[in-house]
Design an enzyme around this catalytic site. Structure first.
Site, PDB file in Angstrom:
ATOM      1  N   LYS A  13       0.828  -1.209   0.000  1.00  0.00           N
ATOM      2  CA  LYS A  13       0.000   0.000   0.000  1.00  0.00           C
ATOM      3  C   LYS A  13       0.862   1.259   0.000  1.00  0.00           C
ATOM      4  CE  LYS A  13      -1.474   1.365   4.157  1.00  0.00           C
ATOM      5  NZ  LYS A  13      -1.109   2.702   4.618  1.00  0.00           N
ATOM      6  N   ASN A  14       1.856   1.292   0.900  1.00  0.00           N
ATOM      7  CA  ASN A  14       2.618   2.525   1.069  1.00  0.00           C
ATOM      8  C   ASN A  14       3.591   2.797  -0.080  1.00  0.00           C
ATOM      9  OD1 ASN A  14       1.220   3.125   3.341  1.00  0.00           O
ATOM     10  ND2 ASN A  14       2.770   2.353   4.773  1.00  0.00           N
ATOM     11  N   CYS A  69      -3.985   7.631  10.358  1.00  0.00           N
ATOM     12  CA  CYS A  69      -4.019   6.900  11.627  1.00  0.00           C
ATOM     13  C   CYS A  69      -3.662   7.819  12.784  1.00  0.00           C
ATOM     14  CB  CYS A  69      -3.040   5.733  11.583  1.00  0.00           C
ATOM     15  SG  CYS A  69      -3.482   4.521  10.342  1.00  0.00           S
ATOM     16  N   ARG A 103       2.167  13.623  14.489  1.00  0.00           N
ATOM     17  CA  ARG A 103       2.341  13.612  13.031  1.00  0.00           C
ATOM     18  C   ARG A 103       2.372  15.016  12.401  1.00  0.00           C
ATOM     19  NH1 ARG A 103      -0.517   8.501  10.308  1.00  0.00           N
ATOM     20  NH2 ARG A 103       1.527   8.285   9.355  1.00  0.00           N
ATOM     21  N   ASP A 113       5.248  -0.336  12.156  1.00  0.00           N
ATOM     22  CA  ASP A 113       3.976  -0.902  11.684  1.00  0.00           C
ATOM     23  C   ASP A 113       3.800  -2.367  12.094  1.00  0.00           C
ATOM     24  OD1 ASP A 113       3.340   1.500  10.562  1.00  0.00           O
ATOM     25  OD2 ASP A 113       3.812   0.939   8.502  1.00  0.00           O
ATOM     26  N   ARG A 116      -8.472  -0.402   4.937  1.00  0.00           N
ATOM     27  CA  ARG A 116      -7.599   0.655   4.395  1.00  0.00           C
ATOM     28  C   ARG A 116      -6.259   0.066   3.948  1.00  0.00           C
ATOM     29  NH1 ARG A 116      -6.437   5.172   8.454  1.00  0.00           N
ATOM     30  NH2 ARG A 116      -5.121   5.756   6.713  1.00  0.00           N
TER      31      ARG A 116
HETATM   32  C1  EPZ Z   1       4.937   6.248   6.873  1.00  0.00           C
HETATM   33  O1  EPZ Z   1       4.297   7.324   7.535  1.00  0.00           O
HETATM   34  C2  EPZ Z   1       3.902   5.169   6.708  1.00  0.00           C
HETATM   35  N1  EPZ Z   1       2.777   5.707   5.944  1.00  0.00           N
HETATM   36  C3  EPZ Z   1       3.432   4.699   8.083  1.00  0.00           C
HETATM   37  O2  EPZ Z   1       2.544   3.622   7.901  1.00  0.00           O
HETATM   38  C4  EPZ Z   1       4.614   4.238   8.911  1.00  0.00           C
HETATM   39  O3  EPZ Z   1       4.173   3.952  10.221  1.00  0.00           O
HETATM   40  C5  EPZ Z   1       5.671   5.335   8.972  1.00  0.00           C
HETATM   41  O4  EPZ Z   1       6.030   5.760   7.633  1.00  0.00           O
HETATM   42  C6  EPZ Z   1       6.945   4.926   9.684  1.00  0.00           C
HETATM   43  O5  EPZ Z   1       7.493   3.806   9.045  1.00  0.00           O
HETATM   44  C7  EPZ Z   1       2.868   5.877   4.640  1.00  0.00           C
HETATM   45  O6  EPZ Z   1       3.866   5.598   3.988  1.00  0.00           O
HETATM   46  C8  EPZ Z   1       1.657   6.395   3.948  1.00  0.00           C
HETATM   47  P1  EPZ Z   1       7.253   9.377   9.032  1.00  0.00           P
HETATM   48  P2  EPZ Z   1       4.955   8.761   7.535  1.00  0.00           P
HETATM   49  O7  EPZ Z   1       7.185  10.741   8.435  1.00  0.00           O
HETATM   50  O8  EPZ Z   1       5.810   8.911   6.347  1.00  0.00           O
HETATM   51  C9  EPZ Z   1       8.012  12.597  12.445  1.00  0.00           C
HETATM   52  C10 EPZ Z   1       0.450   2.532   7.936  1.00  0.00           C
HETATM   53  O9  EPZ Z   1      -0.228   1.950   8.797  1.00  0.00           O
HETATM   54  N2  EPZ Z   1       7.770  13.686  11.490  1.00  0.00           N
HETATM   55  O10 EPZ Z   1       8.342   8.475   8.600  1.00  0.00           O
HETATM   56  O11 EPZ Z   1       3.868   9.726   7.755  1.00  0.00           O
HETATM   57  C11 EPZ Z   1       6.745  11.810  12.791  1.00  0.00           C
HETATM   58  O12 EPZ Z   1       5.965  12.474  13.754  1.00  0.00           O
HETATM   59  C12 EPZ Z   1       1.150   3.831   8.243  1.00  0.00           C
HETATM   60  O13 EPZ Z   1       0.567   2.094   6.773  1.00  0.00           O
HETATM   61  C13 EPZ Z   1       8.062  14.986  11.850  1.00  0.00           C
HETATM   62  O14 EPZ Z   1       8.525  15.250  12.962  1.00  0.00           O
HETATM   63  O15 EPZ Z   1       5.857   8.655   8.831  1.00  0.00           O
HETATM   64  C14 EPZ Z   1       7.310  10.500  13.283  1.00  0.00           C
HETATM   65  O16 EPZ Z   1       7.664  10.605  14.632  1.00  0.00           O
HETATM   66  C15 EPZ Z   1       0.886   4.316   9.633  1.00  0.00           C
HETATM   67  N3  EPZ Z   1       7.818  15.983  10.948  1.00  0.00           N
HETATM   68  C16 EPZ Z   1       8.576  10.348  12.431  1.00  0.00           C
HETATM   69  O17 EPZ Z   1       8.821  11.638  11.842  1.00  0.00           O
HETATM   70  C17 EPZ Z   1       7.319  15.724   9.713  1.00  0.00           C
HETATM   71  O18 EPZ Z   1       7.130  16.702   8.954  1.00  0.00           O
HETATM   72  C18 EPZ Z   1       8.490   9.320  11.341  1.00  0.00           C
HETATM   73  O19 EPZ Z   1       7.290   9.507  10.609  1.00  0.00           O
HETATM   74  C19 EPZ Z   1       7.039  14.410   9.350  1.00  0.00           C
HETATM   75  C20 EPZ Z   1       7.276  13.397  10.257  1.00  0.00           C
END
Ligand code: EPZ
Length: 417
Positions: free
Chosen positions: A22-23, A117, A122, A305, A398
């Protein structure tokens, strides 16, 4: 609203095939907007988040044809809006990855804070800072972000946190920026490398994807191309954990075991027999499981995840261990329901819990809070004694395509009503 009715306690046996990630597919749909030529996306999981993304793209003017199940052609000859529909964007986090191609095509974008989620704060500061560094003006008014950049210019971006979608989105934004863009402290997930390979196939010039340093030389335009979605490592990993927890014998096909090294080495420590081939994993569990500590980490570490599914396994394993969720501050609250099923869990702080096992889980009536926790409840219900009802199945849909039909084939007692 659909529900799953599950009667637990059965051993599972047979072969189950993993769908496309999906991702990865979500980002390929976004990338298809970067070119006005046709893009074919294969091995797409038919899940709700993909359907929402297709709706978003259609509203922006892209033509999308379903060539056959799991195969789509996206043609964004014209992009006729720079606004990402707030109603849909609030339902999935990945909507933010559309901001990059839209900015490239339209020079401006308007969008709300993305939903998805509820697993932590986030924020989106990495995206906003990134666009500013590439020369955009960013404003926030009445719940909407406005970003303007008639022209993007390459620069050096150092991410303060490793972010998957942040890395992918900035990589897309830079493909046609003037000059060179250097991204540092990038996420290294396989989905990122796969997206870069696809963009390069369409004419982009990206080097280093899959490492913390990515360099992008801007090009004038991109051609169309074909994207083959990589197998879903989270789905494959969840099924491997399910086999281990339910004392089962499964052959998981169409996956890439290389993407699951951190999980598979932990499962071996737990005492499960694992054999891998290039595209499959054979997993046999004797039911005698030894608990191990887990600490989530960016790829190639243990994926956040898979934290929820692995906690279910730990309720069935012998010993007292620590689960340390390092990525999100709200991703352990789902365990309250697991406790009500009979799990012995001690909450230490928002990032850490202790699980003591083994415990007998009892079936319950539950509400699926998000994709991965929903899957964990489903797995807990399959391991539990008696009947469970899972509500809000939309959350599971989803991320997992017709999961109940595929689990029925390996012997699970699960019905959708
Ligand atoms: C991706 O989310 C995945 N979603 C998530 O899967 C997954 O849990 C996550 O990566 C971590 O592996 C998709 O690809 C659509 P991040 P993403 O930005 O990219 C912080 C699922 O169930 N951060 O890597 O949104 C954030 O708060 C989902 O399929 C900032 O601080 O996650 C977190 O602590 C749930 N500022 C860390 O980075 C920002 O601008 C990592 O999040 C962005 C993120």
């Amino acid at each position: 609203m659909n529900q799953f009715i599950i009667r637990g306690g059965r051993k599972l046996k047979g072969v189950i095939e993993v769908r496309g990630a999906k991702n990865a597919a979500l980002k390929a749909f976004a990338a298809a907007l970067l070119t006005n030529k046709p893009v074919t996306i294969k091995n797409v999981p038919e899940v709700e988040d993909i359907k929402r993304t297709i709706e978003l793209l259609r509203r922006l003017g892209a033509e999308i044809k379903r060539l056959r199940p799991g195969e789509y052609q996206v043609t964004a000859r014209e992009v006729n809006s720079s606004v990402i529909d707030p109603g849909i964007a609030k339902r999935l986090r990945a909507s933010i990855s559309l901001t990059a191609p839209l900015l490239v095509r339209k020079g401006k974008i308007r969008f709300p804070h993305p939903g998805g989620c509820v697993i932590g704060e986030r924020p989106i500061d990495i995206f906003l800072d990134g666009y500013k560094a590439l020369g955009a003006k960013v404003q926030y008014k009445r719940g909407l972000y406005d970003i303007n950049a008639p022209k993007l210019k390459g620069d050096k971006l150092v991410f303060h946190t490793v972010s998957v979608t942040g890395t992918e989105t900035m990589m897309m934004a830079a493909t046609m920026a003037e000059g060179t863009t250097v991204l540092k402290n990038c996420a290294c997930e396989p989905e990122i490398e796969s997206l870069a390979e696809f963009l390069n196939q369409c004419g982009a010039n990206i080097k280093g994807a899959g490492t913390p340093y990515i360099t992008i030389e801007g090009v004038k335009k991109l051609r169309g191309g074909t994207y083959e979605t990589i197998p879903d490592r989270i789905e494959a990993g969840s099924l491997a954990i399910l086999a281990a927890a339910s004392n089962s014998n499964l052959l998981i096909k169409n996956c890439n075991p290389e993407h699951l090294d951190s999980l598979l080495s932990l499962l071996r420590k737990v005492g499960v027999s694992i054999k891998t081939n290039k595209n499959s994993i054979r997993i046999r569990s004797s039911g005698r499981l030894k608990a191990v500590h887990i600490k989530t980490h960016e790829y190639p570490g243990f994926p956040t995840d898979l934290q929820a599914p692995f906690c279910v396994l730990l309720t069935q394993a012998e010993g007292q261990v620590l689960v340390h969720e390092t990525i999100y501050e709200g991703r352990l609250s789902w365990t309250e329901e697991l406790k009500r099923m009979g799990a012995n869990i001690l909450n230490l702080d928002p990032h850490r819990i202790e699980i003591k096992g083994p415990t007998v889980l009892k079936g319950r009536n539950m509400e699926s809070p998000d994709i991965r926790a929903g899957m964990a409840y489903l797995m807990a219900a399959l391991c539990a004694k008696g009947k469970s009802v899972i509500n809000n199945v939309y959350q599971i849909d989803r991320g997992y395509e017709k999961i109940e039909e595929r689990l029925q084939k390996i012997g699970a007692d699960i019905k959708r009503i």
